[in-house]
Design an enzyme around this catalytic site. Structure first.
Site, PDB file in Angstrom:
ATOM      1  N   ASP A  67      44.447  43.386  45.831  1.00 48.65           N
ATOM      2  CA  ASP A  67      44.258  43.098  47.259  1.00 48.65           C
ATOM      3  C   ASP A  67      45.445  42.329  47.835  1.00 48.65           C
ATOM      4  O   ASP A  67      46.352  41.933  47.102  1.00 48.65           O
ATOM      5  CB  ASP A  67      42.942  42.328  47.491  1.00 48.65           C
ATOM      6  CG  ASP A  67      42.832  41.063  46.642  1.00 48.65           C
ATOM      7  OD1 ASP A  67      43.832  40.654  46.031  1.00 48.65           O
ATOM      8  OD2 ASP A  67      41.745  40.481  46.595  1.00 48.65           O
ATOM      9  N   ASN A 136      31.976  33.201  47.483  1.00 50.74           N
ATOM     10  CA  ASN A 136      30.845  33.862  48.151  1.00 50.74           C
ATOM     11  C   ASN A 136      30.456  35.147  47.404  1.00 50.74           C
ATOM     12  O   ASN A 136      29.757  35.989  47.936  1.00 50.74           O
ATOM     13  CB  ASN A 136      31.200  34.186  49.614  1.00 50.74           C
ATOM     14  CG  ASN A 136      32.408  35.093  49.723  1.00 50.74           C
ATOM     15  OD1 ASN A 136      32.996  35.471  48.709  1.00 50.74           O
ATOM     16  ND2 ASN A 136      32.777  35.462  50.940  1.00 50.74           N
ATOM     17  N   HIS A 138      32.591  37.470  46.382  1.00 53.06           N
ATOM     18  CA  HIS A 138      33.424  38.653  46.627  1.00 53.06           C
ATOM     19  C   HIS A 138      34.252  39.006  45.391  1.00 53.06           C
ATOM     20  O   HIS A 138      34.522  38.168  44.526  1.00 53.06           O
ATOM     21  CB  HIS A 138      34.306  38.496  47.875  1.00 53.06           C
ATOM     22  CG  HIS A 138      35.479  37.583  47.755  1.00 53.06           C
ATOM     23  ND1 HIS A 138      36.070  36.984  48.850  1.00 53.06           N
ATOM     24  CD2 HIS A 138      36.210  37.164  46.687  1.00 53.06           C
ATOM     25  CE1 HIS A 138      37.086  36.262  48.463  1.00 53.06           C
ATOM     26  NE2 HIS A 138      37.192  36.344  47.156  1.00 53.06           N
ATOM     27  N   GLU A 143      33.813  41.663  50.708  1.00 54.88           N
ATOM     28  CA  GLU A 143      33.014  40.527  51.153  1.00 54.88           C
ATOM     29  C   GLU A 143      31.520  40.893  51.203  1.00 54.88           C
ATOM     30  O   GLU A 143      31.159  42.081  51.205  1.00 54.88           O
ATOM     31  CB  GLU A 143      33.479  40.124  52.567  1.00 54.88           C
ATOM     32  CG  GLU A 143      34.935  39.675  52.652  1.00 54.88           C
ATOM     33  CD  GLU A 143      35.143  38.237  52.176  1.00 54.88           C
ATOM     34  OE1 GLU A 143      34.534  37.813  51.186  1.00 54.88           O
ATOM     35  OE2 GLU A 143      35.953  37.528  52.821  1.00 54.88           O
TER      36      GLU A 143
END
Ligand code: GLP
Length: 240
Positions: A67, A136, A138, A143
């Site tokens: 990413d 979170n 991810h 996400e």
């Protein structure tokens, strides 16, 4: 999915690096996808050490970047690209034609996604994907709420990611979007390893392993991977 608990971060990193080394020995032109971030630092160091010590020819291996922060130049020390070059490609002398990273400054980000999907397809798919986990849940920049079947895509970053992401940069930075491989790529990969260390990751690791799979917590998808592993140190495994 199998969970392996290591005594400490160094043991976890060494074992993760061995996975890459083993693959390259069996398949010199393997396609390896690696995450950036703090967690894979030790893995990168161990890959470089082992390649040099065992005189392994890693020159045919293809490296895919997981990413990138949209709008961040690759020269920025907080970019994923900088991480890969500094910690892996330069120490190993990997040639440019074996490196496939998103250009997050492109004015055609969807084109970048298509390009990456085509490269992965042309190379015969990802053999090994090594990912981290965000606070979170991810993976990459997939996400909470993400469609599990997506391939490469551009996504709006969650507040948590924007806040936590500041740690990679020399000064405060405006982050809003990410470009990432999708969880479709993770599921299509021959083997997937999620790595995590430290007490701060204990809760997200517990959710990854124990909670019913739901796209509000993307890392849970690891449970569905036919050759999926979660490698953690004792701290990250402390509430399993
Ligand atoms: C970042 C990246 C992920 C990374 C994760 C964990 O935001 N997008 O690819 O795996 O968060 O990072 P770290 O290893 O620094 O905790």
């Amino acid at each position: 999915m199998e969970v392996k608990i290591f005594d400490d971060y160094d043991a976890l990193s060494q074992r993760t690096a061995e996975e890459v080394i083993k693959l390259v020995k069996e398949k010199p032109d393997a396609v390896v996808c690696l995450a950036s971030g703090n967690t894979p630092l030790g893995t990168c160091e161990w890959i470089a050490k082992k390649v040099k010590a065992e005189k392994i020819d890693i020159s045919k291996c293809n490296f895919i970047g997981l990413d990138e922060w949209v709008g961040v130049p690759k020269e920025n020390t907080g970019s994923c690209s900088y991480f890969f070059h500094h910690n892996l490609f330069e120490p190993l002398n990997i040639s440019a034609e074996k490196i496939f990273l998103f250009d997050a400054l492109s004015n055609d980000l969807n084109g970048e996604c298509k390009k990456m999907d085509n490269i992965i397809k042309e190379k015969g798919g990802i053999d090994l994907i090594i990912v981290g986990i965000g606070m979170n849940g991810h993976i990459g920049f997939n996400e909470p709420g993400v469609d599990f079947s997506l391939l490469s895509h551009v996504i709006s970053l969650h507040e948590t990611t924007i806040t936590v992401g500041q740690k990679y940069f020399a000064g405060a930075i405006k982050l809003s979007k990410g470009i990432t491989l999708g969880l479709g790529h993770l599921m299509n990969a021959q083997k997937a390893i999620l790595i995590a260390n430290g007490k701060a990751k204990a809760e997200v690791i517990s959710k990854t392993v124990n909670e019913p799979v739901n796209n509000n917590f993307p890392a849970g998808i690891m449970q569905k991977h036919p050759d999926g592993f979660v490698f953690v140190d004792k701290d990250a495994a402390s509430i399993l």
